[in-house]
Design an enzyme around this catalytic site. Structure first.
Site, PDB file in Angstrom:
ATOM      1  N   ASN A 200      -9.966  16.836   6.820  1.00 20.06           N
ATOM      2  CA  ASN A 200      -9.847  16.709   5.362  1.00 20.06           C
ATOM      3  C   ASN A 200     -10.895  15.764   4.790  1.00 20.06           C
ATOM      4  OD1 ASN A 200      -7.955  18.562   4.599  1.00 20.06           O
ATOM      5  ND2 ASN A 200      -6.220  17.220   5.000  1.00 20.06           N
TER       6      ASN A 200
ATOM      7  N   HIS B  25      -1.286  17.896  13.121  1.00 13.51           N
ATOM      8  CA  HIS B  25      -1.751  18.458  11.848  1.00 13.51           C
ATOM      9  C   HIS B  25      -2.411  19.824  12.024  1.00 13.51           C
ATOM     10  CE1 HIS B  25      -4.490  17.969   8.082  1.00 13.51           C
ATOM     11  NE2 HIS B  25      -3.390  18.616   7.791  1.00 13.51           N
TER      12      HIS B  25
ATOM     13  N   SER C 103      -0.820  15.639   6.048  1.00 11.08           N
ATOM     14  CA  SER C 103      -2.265  15.758   5.849  1.00 11.08           C
ATOM     15  C   SER C 103      -2.899  14.391   5.630  1.00 11.08           C
ATOM     16  CB  SER C 103      -2.566  16.603   4.607  1.00 11.08           C
ATOM     17  OG  SER C 103      -1.892  17.826   4.647  1.00 11.08           O
TER      18      SER C 103
ATOM     19  N   GLU D 273      -5.085  18.549  14.690  1.00 10.03           N
ATOM     20  CA  GLU D 273      -5.409  17.134  14.848  1.00 10.03           C
ATOM     21  C   GLU D 273      -4.168  16.426  15.394  1.00 10.03           C
ATOM     22  OE1 GLU D 273      -8.651  16.427  11.251  1.00 10.03           O
ATOM     23  OE2 GLU D 273      -6.532  16.229  10.799  1.00 10.03           O
TER      24      GLU D 273
HETATM   25  N1  LIG Z   1      -0.381  23.566   2.509  1.00 10.09           N
HETATM   26  C1  LIG Z   1      -1.323  23.296   3.364  1.00 10.09           C
HETATM   27  O1  LIG Z   1      -2.374  23.918   3.371  1.00 10.09           O
HETATM   28  C2  LIG Z   1      -1.138  22.245   4.417  1.00 10.09           C
HETATM   29  C3  LIG Z   1      -2.042  22.201   5.495  1.00 10.09           C
HETATM   30  C4  LIG Z   1      -1.838  21.253   6.509  1.00 10.09           C
HETATM   31  C5  LIG Z   1      -0.792  20.349   6.400  1.00 10.09           C
HETATM   32  N2  LIG Z   1       0.046  20.413   5.315  1.00 10.09           N
HETATM   33  C6  LIG Z   1       1.142  19.452   5.275  1.00 10.09           C
HETATM   34  O2  LIG Z   1       2.334  20.122   5.671  1.00 10.09           O
HETATM   35  C7  LIG Z   1       3.459  19.541   4.983  1.00 10.09           C
HETATM   36  C8  LIG Z   1       4.188  20.641   4.243  1.00 10.09           C
HETATM   37  O3  LIG Z   1       3.300  21.234   3.322  1.00 10.09           O
HETATM   38  P1  LIG Z   1       3.590  22.674   2.676  1.00 10.09           P
HETATM   39  O4  LIG Z   1       2.335  23.046   1.988  1.00 10.09           O
HETATM   40  O5  LIG Z   1       4.196  23.588   3.689  1.00 10.09           O
HETATM   41  O6  LIG Z   1       4.700  22.269   1.591  1.00 10.09           O
HETATM   42  P2  LIG Z   1       5.666  23.240   0.768  1.00 10.09           P
HETATM   43  O7  LIG Z   1       5.978  22.522  -0.487  1.00 10.09           O
HETATM   44  O8  LIG Z   1       5.091  24.612   0.679  1.00 10.09           O
HETATM   45  O9  LIG Z   1       6.971  23.340   1.705  1.00 10.09           O
HETATM   46  C9  LIG Z   1       7.792  22.233   1.995  1.00 10.09           C
HETATM   47  C10 LIG Z   1       9.180  22.758   2.353  1.00 10.09           C
HETATM   48  O10 LIG Z   1       9.965  21.649   2.778  1.00 10.09           O
HETATM   49  C11 LIG Z   1      11.279  21.848   2.282  1.00 10.09           C
HETATM   50  N3  LIG Z   1      12.012  20.588   2.294  1.00 10.09           N
HETATM   51  C12 LIG Z   1      12.008  19.588   1.380  1.00 10.09           C
HETATM   52  N4  LIG Z   1      12.817  18.578   1.796  1.00 10.09           N
HETATM   53  C13 LIG Z   1      13.348  18.947   2.979  1.00 10.09           C
HETATM   54  C14 LIG Z   1      14.266  18.354   3.897  1.00 10.09           C
HETATM   55  N5  LIG Z   1      14.776  17.154   3.667  1.00 10.09           N
HETATM   56  N6  LIG Z   1      14.596  19.044   5.016  1.00 10.09           N
HETATM   57  C15 LIG Z   1      14.086  20.279   5.243  1.00 10.09           C
HETATM   58  N7  LIG Z   1      13.199  20.895   4.424  1.00 10.09           N
HETATM   59  C16 LIG Z   1      12.842  20.233   3.305  1.00 10.09           C
HETATM   60  C17 LIG Z   1      11.069  22.450   0.891  1.00 10.09           C
HETATM   61  O11 LIG Z   1      12.240  23.109   0.431  1.00 10.09           O
HETATM   62  C18 LIG Z   1       9.909  23.399   1.154  1.00 10.09           C
HETATM   63  O12 LIG Z   1      10.356  24.694   1.531  1.00 10.09           O
HETATM   64  C19 LIG Z   1       2.881  18.446   4.076  1.00 10.09           C
HETATM   65  O13 LIG Z   1       2.950  17.226   4.741  1.00 10.09           O
HETATM   66  C20 LIG Z   1       1.430  18.864   3.902  1.00 10.09           C
HETATM   67  O14 LIG Z   1       0.569  17.769   3.622  1.00 10.09           O
HETATM   68  C21 LIG Z   1      -0.080  21.346   4.341  1.00 10.09           C
END
Ligand SMILES: NC(=O)c1ccc[n+]([C@@H]2O[C@H](COP(=O)([O-])OP(=O)(O)OC[C@H]3O[C@@H](n4cnc5c(N)ncnc54)[C@H](O)[C@@H]3O)[C@@H](O)[C@H]2O)c1
Length: 283
Positions: free
Chosen positions: A190, A140, A119, A152
């Site tokens: 964002n 994204h 993000s 994005e």
């Molecule tokens: N939550 C949102 O609304 C949103 C929206 C757009 C983008 N993002 C981006 O997406 C990414 C993930 O966000 P999220 O909200 O899904 O996070 P989250 O914390 O819900 O999930 C992350 C997952 O990654 C896993 N993980 C950690 N280390 C790992 C590794 N080495 N190998 C494999 N898996 C691993 C964790 O166990 C977890 O299940 C971030 O970069 C975030 O900025 C999030």
């Protein structure tokens, strides 16, 4: 480049939904997390989204099974040897992302494009953890990825034009609408979203108004489908906090960091994914 098979790393809030979107377009996808429990949650998320369509009479049950079989869950990289496009969706921390990119560089074929769902972090920094920085790109999605159409596509310093074009094509192949962005803090969406959220966060802390009251007013006015605090709980407070700090550090005080959100994150209350944030959530 045609994507015959994709990969998703991280099966959390975003990963399960992203795997669903890819498989829904008929493309096999391998979904990896560090623990089988998280992999299973991601697979269940993908399945529940199809189940919702079955329940609504929009998809037949055989089709659900056919689509779900396209998603393969794993805790290892063995199934990444023939992927064409991988989306990293691990926590928003540059150290973790750089480790994952260097592992993907080893595990995937040389032609594969490595994309990040970040993000706010630097795609260029992630790219420099690989031997193919020209094939690294930001990709994204927005929450919930199964519904939101926009992606994005972010150009890092090293990203080649071919990679940008392939990412745009892949976004269209999975029925999304790509926009090309430069690597600026908050990219496009964002930056817009957080500027309005910042004002609501600021007013809440300056006046002490109940967060539920603010959410109710925003939802009732139909300015947004849900209020800003409930939305933050759904997105994950750790992710929202990281983005808001990054925007404040990049652009100054016109972006606001909500103090109570910071406390909640420090207490491990990250919103829906941990069962508690501004609200309590049933598991
Ligand atoms: N939550 C949102 O609304 C949103 C929206 C757009 C983008 N993002 C981006 O997406 C990414 C993930 O966000 P999220 O909200 O899904 O996070 P989250 O914390 O819900 O999930 C992350 C997952 O990654 C896993 N993980 C950690 N280390 C790992 C590794 N080495 N190998 C494999 N898996 C691993 C964790 O166990 C977890 O299940 C971030 O970069 C975030 O900025 C999030």
């Amino acid at each position: 480049m045609f994507v015959f098979k994709a990969g998703v790393v991280g099966a959390g809030t975003m990963g399960g939904e992203i795997a669903h979107v890819i498989a829904d377009a008929g493309i096999p996808v391998v979904l990896k997390d560090v623990d089988q429990r998280f992999v299973d949650q991601g697979l269940e998320k993908a399945r529940s989204l199809w189940q919702g369509r079955v329940d609504a009479g929009k998809l037949d049950a055989d089709e659900l099974e056919r689509k779900h079989k396209l998603v393969f869950g794993t805790t290892g990289y063995e199934s990444f040897g023939d992927v064409d496009f991988v989306i990293e969706a691990v926590p928003e921390r540059i150290k973790i992302k750089r480790t994952v990119f260097s592992e993907l560089d080893e595990a995937t074929p040389g032609h594969a494009i490595l994309a990040s769902n970040t993000s706010s972090l630097s795609v260029t920094e992630m790219a420099l953890a690989t031997s193919r920085p020209d094939q690294v790109v930001g990709f994204h999605f927005f929450y919930p990825a199964s519904v939101m159409r926009l992606i994005e596509v972010i150009e890092g310093d090293e990203t080649s034009l071919e990679t940008m074009q392939a990412a745009v094509n892949f976004a269209q192949a999975i029925r999304k609408t790509p926009i090309r962005c430069g690597e600026t803090p908050g990219f496009v969406v964002n930056r817009i979203l957080n500027s309005s959220a910042s004002e609501l966060w600021r007013v809440q802390e300056e006046t002490g108004t109940d967060v539920k009251e603010i959410d109710k007013i925003v939802a009732e006015s139909k300015a947004a489908p849900v209020g800003p605090f409930y939305l933050c709980d759904l997105l994950g407070l750790d992710t929202v906090l990281h983005v808001s700090e990054h925007l404040r550090d990049s652009y100054g005080d016109r972006f606001y960091v909500h103090a109570r959100m910071r406390e909640l994150v420090a207490e491990g209350k990250l919103g829906a994914k941990t069962g508690e944030g501004f609200y309590e959530h049933a598991s």
